[in-house]
Design an enzyme around this catalytic site. Sequence first.
Site, PDB file in Angstrom:
ATOM      1  N   HIS A   1      46.302  48.591  36.933  1.00  8.74           N
ATOM      2  CA  HIS A   1      47.371  47.911  36.187  1.00  8.74           C
ATOM      3  C   HIS A   1      48.038  48.839  35.172  1.00  8.74           C
ATOM      4  CE1 HIS A   1      45.478  43.700  37.111  1.00  8.74           C
ATOM      5  NE2 HIS A   1      46.030  44.262  38.160  1.00  8.74           N
TER       6      HIS A   1
ATOM      7  N   THR B   1      34.953  40.526  35.018  1.00  8.08           N
ATOM      8  CA  THR B   1      36.244  40.006  35.504  1.00  8.08           C
ATOM      9  C   THR B   1      36.053  38.579  36.000  1.00  8.08           C
ATOM     10  OG1 THR B   1      37.976  40.218  37.190  1.00  8.08           O
ATOM     11  CG2 THR B   1      35.871  41.253  37.707  1.00  8.08           C
TER      12      THR B   1
END
Length: 246
Positions: free
Chosen positions: A119, A188
Amino acid sequence: MEDLYKEVARVMKERKYCVASTGAGISAESGISTFRSKGGLWEKYDPAVYASIDVFRQDPSKYWTIRGDFIRNYDQYNPNNAHVALAELESLGILRSVITQNIDGLHKKAGNKQVIEVHGSIREINCLQCHRQYIAPDVPEGLPPYCESCGGVLKPNTVLFGEQLPWDALTRAQEESSMCNVMLVIGTSANVYPAAAFPDLARQNGAIIVEVNVERAFPKVDYFLGEKAGTALPKLVEEIKKLSEK
Ligand code: NAD
């Protein structure tokens, strides 16, 4: 629980090609809010709105209002015991790479060399017009800040909602997921794709999946270490070192 760590350490040492896939939870102990933390930044601001490319294009000041302080205080954030443990696993030759959804740059700061930032990184801030790059925390003031060379709007080099992932990083992440034979999935919630699919890709190619999280996010893992990453990962490193001494 201690036997579980011994078992996972043995598997990692024997199998040797281990890759970590990390999310916001690994940086929680460095004082950076996850999407889910109570009282955190993202409880107040919906990331799908404030961190979306459409909103950024319409009004970049919205994004800079919520992220500007973080970027300008960037040097205050430091790797925690979990990041340090992953750097140690890399230097022991057990961890081949870290695939991270995080944009905070803390894996590199901890010393990991093979870091795939799918990202992007909030540390790098680019002018959308002349492409001059600024490195946090050295960013011009302003909401939004404008480039000192050409007056263009500045945007951190991160993937906002609605943007494509960087092709190179995505390809490398998919290759590493296919090639590893152990994947550590750390902190996550498995809600953001395609990153949430890396463990499935690894499993389909025969890897053993080890989840480290305070609450379980993946139903089909081989081992679940249900503790904070800053507690679990140093314990794993200790067990791996003990095996090397034998
Ligand atoms: P998320 O916020 O959706 O979920 C965080 C996960 O971490 C949860 O499963 C939670 O149980 C776990 N967790 C919390 N504290 C933990 C700890 N101490 N040890 C281990 N696990 C812990 O995070 P996500 O799945 O990474 O998705 C968020 C998206 O937002 C990512 O795509 C990322 O790019 C971005 N984001 C990044 C940062 C960062 O760079 N640090 C912070 C917030 C959001």
